[in-house]
Design an enzyme around this catalytic site. Structure first.
Site, PDB file in Angstrom:
ATOM      1  N   ARG A  33      -0.563  -0.009   3.060  1.00 44.76           N
ATOM      2  CA  ARG A  33      -1.248  -0.210   4.351  1.00 44.76           C
ATOM      3  C   ARG A  33      -1.009  -1.613   4.895  1.00 44.76           C
ATOM      4  O   ARG A  33      -0.958  -1.813   6.113  1.00 44.76           O
ATOM      5  CB  ARG A  33      -2.744   0.075   4.173  1.00 44.76           C
ATOM      6  N   ASP A 327      -6.788  10.117  -8.851  1.00 45.96           N
ATOM      7  CA  ASP A 327      -5.554   9.766  -9.569  1.00 45.96           C
ATOM      8  C   ASP A 327      -5.803   9.498 -11.051  1.00 45.96           C
ATOM      9  O   ASP A 327      -4.849   9.268 -11.803  1.00 45.96           O
ATOM     10  CB  ASP A 327      -4.915   8.529  -8.928  1.00 45.96           C
ATOM     11  N   LYS A 354      -0.073  16.870  -6.356  1.00 47.22           N
ATOM     12  CA  LYS A 354       0.255  15.440  -6.445  1.00 47.22           C
ATOM     13  C   LYS A 354       1.746  15.304  -6.781  1.00 47.22           C
ATOM     14  O   LYS A 354       2.511  16.236  -6.578  1.00 47.22           O
ATOM     15  CB  LYS A 354      -0.636  14.766  -7.491  1.00 47.22           C
ATOM     16  N   ARG A 358      -0.651  18.175 -11.665  1.00 48.56           N
ATOM     17  CA  ARG A 358      -1.143  17.317 -12.758  1.00 48.56           C
ATOM     18  C   ARG A 358      -1.999  18.066 -13.773  1.00 48.56           C
ATOM     19  O   ARG A 358      -2.086  17.654 -14.933  1.00 48.56           O
ATOM     20  CB  ARG A 358      -1.897  16.114 -12.191  1.00 48.56           C
TER      21      ARG A 358
HETATM   22  C1  S3P Z   1      -3.800   7.786  -1.519  1.00 49.69           C
HETATM   23  C2  S3P Z   1      -4.543   8.923  -1.399  1.00 49.69           C
HETATM   24  C3  S3P Z   1      -4.623   9.956  -2.456  1.00 49.69           C
HETATM   25  C4  S3P Z   1      -4.086   9.455  -3.784  1.00 49.69           C
HETATM   26  C5  S3P Z   1      -2.801   8.684  -3.617  1.00 49.69           C
HETATM   27  C6  S3P Z   1      -3.031   7.470  -2.745  1.00 49.69           C
HETATM   28  C7  S3P Z   1      -3.793   6.806  -0.405  1.00 49.69           C
HETATM   29  O1  S3P Z   1      -3.859  11.073  -2.057  1.00 49.69           O
HETATM   30  O2  S3P Z   1      -3.878  10.541  -4.678  1.00 49.69           O
HETATM   31  O3  S3P Z   1      -2.301   8.252  -4.878  1.00 49.69           O
HETATM   32  O4  S3P Z   1      -3.363   5.652  -0.610  1.00 49.69           O
HETATM   33  O5  S3P Z   1      -4.235   7.183   0.695  1.00 49.69           O
HETATM   34  P1  S3P Z   1      -4.462  12.286  -1.157  1.00 49.69           P
HETATM   35  O6  S3P Z   1      -4.657  11.798   0.205  1.00 49.69           O
HETATM   36  O7  S3P Z   1      -3.417  13.376  -1.244  1.00 49.69           O
HETATM   37  O8  S3P Z   1      -5.724  12.671  -1.847  1.00 49.69           O
END
Ligand code: S3P
Length: 448
Positions: A33, A327, A354, A358
């Site tokens: 981000r 995660d 994922k 998983r």
């Molecule tokens: C993330 C959101 C999650 C997470 C990923 C990082 C993020 O995914 O599993 O490792 O940085 O917005 P999802 O939006 O698919 O839940």
């Protein structure tokens, strides 16, 4: 196959006590981000503590392809020369996001409301993951998507020339989907409203506000209602990326299962939308304490101390906690293997889409190493063998998934026989110093 090059088979063997201080890398979510919002602001953003894992480096490369300046200043410091909201240029080549679902989904949102065309691809793992969850809401802005069957990558997006602001309820708990819609809303006129029924990690909202966007969040009966006023001028920021609680999970959990261990993991962000694992471990009876609790950059931060915990009991993890530890279920299933009794994890269908499925990847590998695991479509149960009760001895398939690879390496630190993985190449996507860091604590993890 490894995400970048030949497979890297690895072995983890039973080790003596893990001891010392583990400085884990910067937060992956915040690192992506920082680069993206830096690229959308007007002027130079400075970032320190950026995670220099492959996923984030691929996002940096993508930002350059869209016209932003991204410079590695050395020592974890980076500069981003932003082009402003709506200022993205059309990339000349294909945008390759490697293994990163977060990278590709956030970038697709970011470009979706600018009248340019871009084609996205990734590795075998990413090209198998669902993208309809992103392209469906982007279509409401007027963005067109041409992908493979099921909306899979490689996929071409044609950004909307006259974007409409949208009101969108995210159908699954996903910070990536929420963030993609908000980032698209940045270049739409008027108000974009995103509603999430369950709270997911809120880094995008916090950072948009930090960059000067007009964004508000309201808790209502419908859920969290996020309202963003479009077409702001984002102001460049100086960002210090906190260390990643999802990476901290590995040395913390390894210390809990390896006899005699005592490990300190400093400066870990305990944002409630991310810290569910640590709450769960403490409920299981883990000897895990928060030291030096403080606030940094508006986020709760602490040093985590984890000690060998021979008295852990399996629990039912509340499904409403899932988003705050999504995660961390793979490494939790490893800890659960060394607890007494059953650990039941429900409401976790998202784990099946994922970097790998998983639930399946962990269940197959744990069973091969002597642990009973039951699964349904959206839940699984690990039958704990107690401390020292796991046999080990098997090779596990990692399916290009960094967290599966690191989880099985932690398993092998406490099993009777070594645990092997077919390919640890993906570890570099989020935790490039994993082998050195764990080795420094006393683990025996080797490439062989
Ligand atoms: C993330 C959101 C999650 C997470 C990923 C990082 C993020 O995914 O599993 O490792 O940085 O917005 P999802 O939006 O698919 O839940």
């Amino acid at each position: 196959m490894s995400s970048h090059g030949a497979p890297i088979p690895m072995t983890s063997s039973k080790c003596g006590p893990l001891k010392g201080v583990a400085h884990v890398p910067g937060d992956k979510s915040i690192s992506h981000r920082s680069l993206i919002l830096g690229a959308m602001s007007v002027g130079e953003t400075r970032i320190t503590g950026l995670l220099e894992g492959q996923d984030v480096l691929d996002t940096g490369k993508a930002m350059r392809a869209f016209g932003a300046g991204v410079t590695d200043l050395g020592g974890g410091e980076w500069a981003v020369q932003g082009v402003g909201v709506g200022g993205f240029a059309e990339p000349e080549g294909v945008i390759d996001c490697g293994n990163s679902g977060t990278g590709v989904r956030l970038i697709m949102g970011t470009m979706a409301t600018t009248p340019i065309t871009a084609t996205f691809t990734g590795d075998a793992s990413l090209n198998g993951r669902p993208m309809g969850r992103i392209t469906d809401p982007l279509a409401l802005f007027g963005t067109q998507a041409y992908g493979r069957k099921g909306g899979r990558l490689p996929l071409t997006l044609v950004g909307a020339a006259d974007p409409m602001p949208v009101r969108y309820t995210v159908p699954m708990p996903s910070a990536q989907v929420k963030s993609a819609v908000l980032l698209a809303g940045l270049n739409a006129p008027g108000q974009t409203v995103v509603i999430e029924k369950e709270a997911t990690r809120d880094h995008t909202e916090r950072m948009l506000s930090g960059f000067g966007a007009d964004i508000s969040v309201e808790e209502t009966e419908e859920g969290r209602v996020i309202t963003l006023n479009g077409q702001p001028e984002l102001k460049p920021q100086t960002i210090v990326v906190p260390r990643d609680p999802s990476s901290a999970a590995f040395p913390v959990c390894a210390a809990l299962i390896v006899e005699g261990s005592d490990v300190l993991v400093p400066n870990i962000g305990l944002n409630p939308t991310r810290a569910g694992l640590f709450t769960t471990l403490r409920e299981m009876g883990a000897n895990l304490t928060y030291e030096n609790e403080r606030e940094e950059g508006g986020e709760p931060v602490a040093d985590l101390r984890a000690k060998f915990s021979p008295d852990m009991k399996g629990i039912a993890v509340p499904p409403e906690r899932a988003a705050s530890m999504i995660d961390e279920y793979p490494i939790l299933s490893v800890v659960a293997s060394f607890a007494e009794g059953r650990t039941y994890m429900a409401g976790v269908k998202e784990l099946r889409v994922k970097e790998s499925d998983r639930i399946d990847a962990m269940a197959v590998g744990l069973r091969a190493n002597g642990v009973d695991v039951d699964e349904t479509e959206d839940s699984w149960t690990v039958h704990g063998m107690g401390p020292g009760g796991v046999k080990g001895g098997a090779t596990c398939a990692t399916h290009l998934d960094h967290r599966i690879a690191m989880s099985f390496m932690c398993l092998g630190m406490a099993t009777d026989h070594p645990v092997m993985i077919d390919d640890g190449g993906a570890i570099a996507t989020s935790f490039p110093i994993f082998e050195d860091l764990m080795g420094g604590l006393g683990a025996d993890v080797a490439r062989r």
